[in-house]
Design an enzyme around this catalytic site. Structure first.
Site, mmCIF file in Angstrom:
data_model
loop_
_atom_site.group_PDB
_atom_site.id
_atom_site.type_symbol
_atom_site.label_atom_id
_atom_site.label_comp_id
_atom_site.label_asym_id
_atom_site.label_seq_id
_atom_site.Cartn_x
_atom_site.Cartn_y
_atom_site.Cartn_z
ATOM 1 N N CYS A 1 -16.970 22.171 -22.191
ATOM 2 C CA CYS A 1 -15.954 22.538 -21.197
ATOM 3 C C CYS A 1 -16.382 22.218 -19.763
ATOM 4 O O CYS A 1 -15.565 22.242 -18.843
ATOM 5 C CB CYS A 1 -15.602 24.015 -21.313
ATOM 6 S SG CYS A 1 -14.903 24.415 -22.924
ATOM 7 N N HIS B 1 -12.052 26.047 -15.076
ATOM 8 C CA HIS B 1 -11.824 25.708 -16.481
ATOM 9 C C HIS B 1 -10.931 26.785 -17.079
ATOM 10 O O HIS B 1 -11.196 27.979 -16.927
ATOM 11 C CB HIS B 1 -13.166 25.648 -17.208
ATOM 12 C CG HIS B 1 -13.024 25.657 -18.683
ATOM 13 N ND1 HIS B 1 -12.241 24.739 -19.341
ATOM 14 C CD2 HIS B 1 -13.510 26.494 -19.645
ATOM 15 C CE1 HIS B 1 -12.277 24.998 -20.632
ATOM 16 N NE2 HIS B 1 -13.036 26.062 -20.843
ATOM 17 N N ASN C 1 -6.885 26.291 -23.957
ATOM 18 C CA ASN C 1 -8.182 25.783 -23.505
ATOM 19 C C ASN C 1 -8.318 24.342 -24.014
ATOM 20 O O ASN C 1 -8.493 24.123 -25.215
ATOM 21 C CB ASN C 1 -9.289 26.680 -24.071
ATOM 22 C CG ASN C 1 -10.678 26.221 -23.670
ATOM 23 O OD1 ASN C 1 -10.880 25.091 -23.245
ATOM 24 N ND2 ASN C 1 -11.650 27.101 -23.830
HETATM 25 O O1 UT7 Z 1 -14.169 27.201 -23.153
HETATM 26 C C1 UT7 Z 1 -15.512 27.533 -23.349
HETATM 27 C C2 UT7 Z 1 -15.718 28.902 -23.060
HETATM 28 N N1 UT7 Z 1 -14.917 29.741 -23.952
HETATM 29 C C3 UT7 Z 1 -14.509 30.890 -23.491
HETATM 30 O O2 UT7 Z 1 -14.706 31.171 -22.345
HETATM 31 C C4 UT7 Z 1 -13.886 31.860 -24.462
HETATM 32 C C5 UT7 Z 1 -14.386 33.231 -24.115
HETATM 33 N N2 UT7 Z 1 -13.949 34.291 -25.023
HETATM 34 C C6 UT7 Z 1 -12.683 34.736 -25.111
HETATM 35 O O3 UT7 Z 1 -11.779 34.204 -24.501
HETATM 36 C C7 UT7 Z 1 -12.420 35.949 -25.928
HETATM 37 O O4 UT7 Z 1 -13.642 36.536 -26.329
HETATM 38 C C8 UT7 Z 1 -11.560 35.710 -27.205
HETATM 39 C C9 UT7 Z 1 -10.127 35.366 -26.792
HETATM 40 C C10 UT7 Z 1 -12.162 34.583 -28.042
HETATM 41 C C11 UT7 Z 1 -11.497 36.951 -28.081
HETATM 42 O O5 UT7 Z 1 -10.987 38.019 -27.320
HETATM 43 P P1 UT7 Z 1 -11.768 39.412 -27.267
HETATM 44 O O6 UT7 Z 1 -10.964 40.300 -26.451
HETATM 45 O O7 UT7 Z 1 -13.176 39.129 -26.821
HETATM 46 O O8 UT7 Z 1 -11.708 39.876 -28.760
HETATM 47 P P2 UT7 Z 1 -12.902 40.218 -29.777
HETATM 48 O O9 UT7 Z 1 -13.522 38.967 -30.286
HETATM 49 O O10 UT7 Z 1 -13.792 41.270 -29.171
HETATM 50 O O11 UT7 Z 1 -12.084 40.879 -30.949
HETATM 51 C C12 UT7 Z 1 -11.338 42.112 -30.751
HETATM 52 C C13 UT7 Z 1 -10.537 42.362 -32.018
HETATM 53 C C14 UT7 Z 1 -11.355 42.233 -33.292
HETATM 54 O O12 UT7 Z 1 -10.858 43.173 -34.216
HETATM 55 P P3 UT7 Z 1 -11.604 44.588 -34.429
HETATM 56 O O13 UT7 Z 1 -12.999 44.255 -34.899
HETATM 57 O O14 UT7 Z 1 -11.592 45.272 -33.099
HETATM 58 O O15 UT7 Z 1 -10.782 45.262 -35.478
HETATM 59 C C15 UT7 Z 1 -11.034 40.864 -33.794
HETATM 60 O O16 UT7 Z 1 -11.182 40.732 -35.178
HETATM 61 O O17 UT7 Z 1 -9.478 41.392 -32.104
HETATM 62 C C16 UT7 Z 1 -9.574 40.740 -33.394
HETATM 63 N N3 UT7 Z 1 -9.102 39.381 -33.225
HETATM 64 C C17 UT7 Z 1 -7.817 39.037 -33.364
HETATM 65 N N4 UT7 Z 1 -6.736 39.751 -33.659
HETATM 66 C C18 UT7 Z 1 -5.577 39.101 -33.713
HETATM 67 C C19 UT7 Z 1 -9.835 38.289 -32.885
HETATM 68 N N5 UT7 Z 1 -9.027 37.205 -32.811
HETATM 69 C C20 UT7 Z 1 -7.771 37.659 -33.099
HETATM 70 C C21 UT7 Z 1 -6.524 37.034 -33.186
HETATM 71 N N6 UT7 Z 1 -5.447 37.784 -33.486
HETATM 72 N N7 UT7 Z 1 -6.354 35.708 -32.939
#
Ligand code: UT7
Length: 337
Positions: A112, A254, A284
């Site tokens: 990225c 980004h 992204n």
């Molecule tokens: O481009 C290079 C750099 N990349 C980035 O900067 C990406 C950085 N990270 C992010 O944008 C975020 O961490 C994500 C969008 C990938 C994930 O969001 P989050 O708020 O950090 O969610 P999480 O991974 O902590 O997951 C929270 C919950 C989990 O469920 P439980 O364990 O709380 O029951 C996940 O299983 O959300 C769940 N989850 C989803 N639920 C519905 C994860 N992905 C999804 C989904 N739909 N697509």
């Protein structure tokens, strides 16, 4: 360096196929509401079978050359981490498709952060008189490396390409790249990775598990580091060019996640209206992300000639980088978004 690299053209291309959140929710355990609130994304563009990164890069490159009103450049740099083939680089093929066979052409792999690294590389070639002009393209088709069943990555990434033409010029003129900050931390290699398919796995003699041939990301870990490194990198480049945060007209980050962009703005003390965002419409797009955001802000009249702009990126490697520039008086040429 005696000569500055000056942006004189901007072109973009996204594949026409749009995938909405509801379309993803129909095949994965996710929802439009979760995707919007956790990422700010509403839709993304995705390539059809048979279309690769090189095709998108060529389209964006063609439009950047048209925007600059030129037919040739001395060097073509393609920033990508989804090259058409592991070997050779994608840039020579793109250059030939643009009618530029014979010019220097190579890829930059910084995920990225690739577009910022590509800009810095081309600016260095211009500053040292190796080249007078350069085409820098950021292009990726992450849809081709995502695990079809992985809801956390499928909802985030989109495909696209964006490109700028650089020419040798004066440090004080509008469009000049004024300074860069670049960095990396390989201790975070496992946070954003395709574990298999490279010499590490092939050389181990162990056959890859199918899951390891796909892209993996530790979202929450990456989130925290993205905010930390993009804000510190912006601060470093501001120091380098002797600008204060309040001197910046626009920050063009980004486009990873709208919550990351908002957190960076808060940390930097830059008001939200000065942070360019289009992640809602394209997701992204990895190396294409910053030039696509520049093109949108240029098209809607936000970017005006002479304004102070800071680009900042963060991604796999880990890697990060920022660039300070003044905006040129150019018209972007791009696809519909
Ligand atoms: O481009 C290079 C750099 N990349 C980035 O900067 C990406 C950085 N990270 C992010 O944008 C975020 O961490 C994500 C969008 C990938 C994930 O969001 P989050 O708020 O950090 O969610 P999480 O991974 O902590 O997951 C929270 C919950 C989990 O469920 P439980 O364990 O709380 O029951 C996940 O299983 O959300 C769940 N989850 C989803 N639920 C519905 C994860 N992905 C999804 C989904 N739909 N697509």
């Amino acid at each position: 360096m005696t000569r500055a690299a000056v942006i004189c053209g901007l072109g973009t291309w996204v594949p026409p196929r749009v995938v909405t959140n509801d379309m993803l929710a129909a095949e994965l355990d996710t929802s439009d509401e979760w995707i919007r609130t956790r990422t700010g994304i509403t839709r993304r563009h995705v390539v059809n079978p048979g279309v690769s990164t090189g095709h998108l890069a060529t389209e964006a490159g063609r439009r950047a050359l048209e925007s600059a009103g030129v037919t040739g450049v001395d060097v073509v740099v393609v920033a990508t981490s989804t090259p058409d083939r592991p070997c050779p680089a994608t840039a020579p093929v793109v250059a030939s498709r643009l009618g530029l066979s014979g010019v220097a052409a190579f890829d930059v792999a910084a995920v990225c952060t690739g577009f910022v690294y590509g800009l810095a590389t081309a600016a260095g070639l211009i500053g040292t008189s190796v080249a007078k002009t350069a085409l820098v393209i950021g292009a990726d088709t992450f849809s081709t490396i995502l695990d079809p069943g992985d809801r956390t990555t499928r909802v985030i990434f989109g495909d696209g390409a964006g490109a700028v033409v650089l020419r040798a010029g004066d440090h004080e003129e509008a469009g000049a790249l004024r300074g860069f900050d670049l960095g990396s931390d390989g201790r975070g290699v496992d946070l954003i990775t395709v574990p298999a398919g490279g010499s590490e796995q092939r050389g181990s003699g162990v056959t890859a598990e199918e899951a390891d041939t796909y892209f993996h990301m530790d979202g929450p870990q990456v989130f925290a580091r993205a905010v930390r490194h993009m804000t510190s990198s912006v601060r470093s480049v501001l120091k380098d060019v002797a600008w204060d945060a309040e001197d910046i007209d626009h920050v063009v980050p980004h486009q990873a996640n709208v919550r990351i962009l908002d957190a960076c703005a808060r940390e930097l003390g830059v008001s939200a209206d000065r942070v360019v965002k289009n992640v809602d419409r394209v997701g992204n797009t990895v190396a294409a992300s910053i030039p696509l955001a520049l093109a949108d802000a240029s098209a809607d009249g936000r970017l005006e000639a002479g304004q102070r702009v800071v680009l900042t990126g963060f991604g796999g490697g880990l890697s990060w980088g920022s660039a300070a520039l003044t905006w040129p008086g150019i018209t972007a040429v791009g696809g519909e978004r």
